[in-house]
Design a protein around this motif. Sequence first.
Motif, short mmCIF file in Angstrom:
data_model
loop_
_atom_site.label_atom_id
_atom_site.label_comp_id
_atom_site.label_asym_id
_atom_site.label_seq_id
_atom_site.Cartn_x
_atom_site.Cartn_y
_atom_site.Cartn_z
N GLU A 126 63.49 21.91 32.84
CA GLU A 126 62.13 21.40 32.60
C GLU A 126 61.62 20.61 33.79
N ARG A 127 62.48 19.80 34.39
CA ARG A 127 62.07 19.01 35.55
C ARG A 127 61.70 19.93 36.73
N ASP A 185 71.75 19.87 26.66
CA ASP A 185 70.54 19.06 26.83
C ASP A 185 70.29 18.73 28.30
N ARG A 186 71.36 18.46 29.03
CA ARG A 186 71.22 18.13 30.44
C ARG A 186 70.64 19.32 31.22
N ARG A 199 66.96 19.72 30.41
CA ARG A 199 66.15 18.71 31.11
C ARG A 199 65.99 19.07 32.59
#
Length: 66
Positions: A11-12, A4-5, A8
């Motif tokens: 995506e960022r 998940d990290r 993210r």
Amino acid sequence: MASDRRIRRIERLLDEAEEAVSALEWGVVRDRAQAVLAFEPENVDALDLLSAAERSLGSGSGSSPP
């Protein structure tokens, strides 16, 4: 499967690249796309952004198209 990290982070970075496109900051677009590709070499969005950045940066270098 990506954590998940990592998802993210990717995506960022893609969001930052998209914002840079709007501001015509092609160097930032290139840098963010390359960062995404370091994590996920086959990321289609990053590949598209990198291609656009390279075209835009190339056109501003004074070289003329063939």
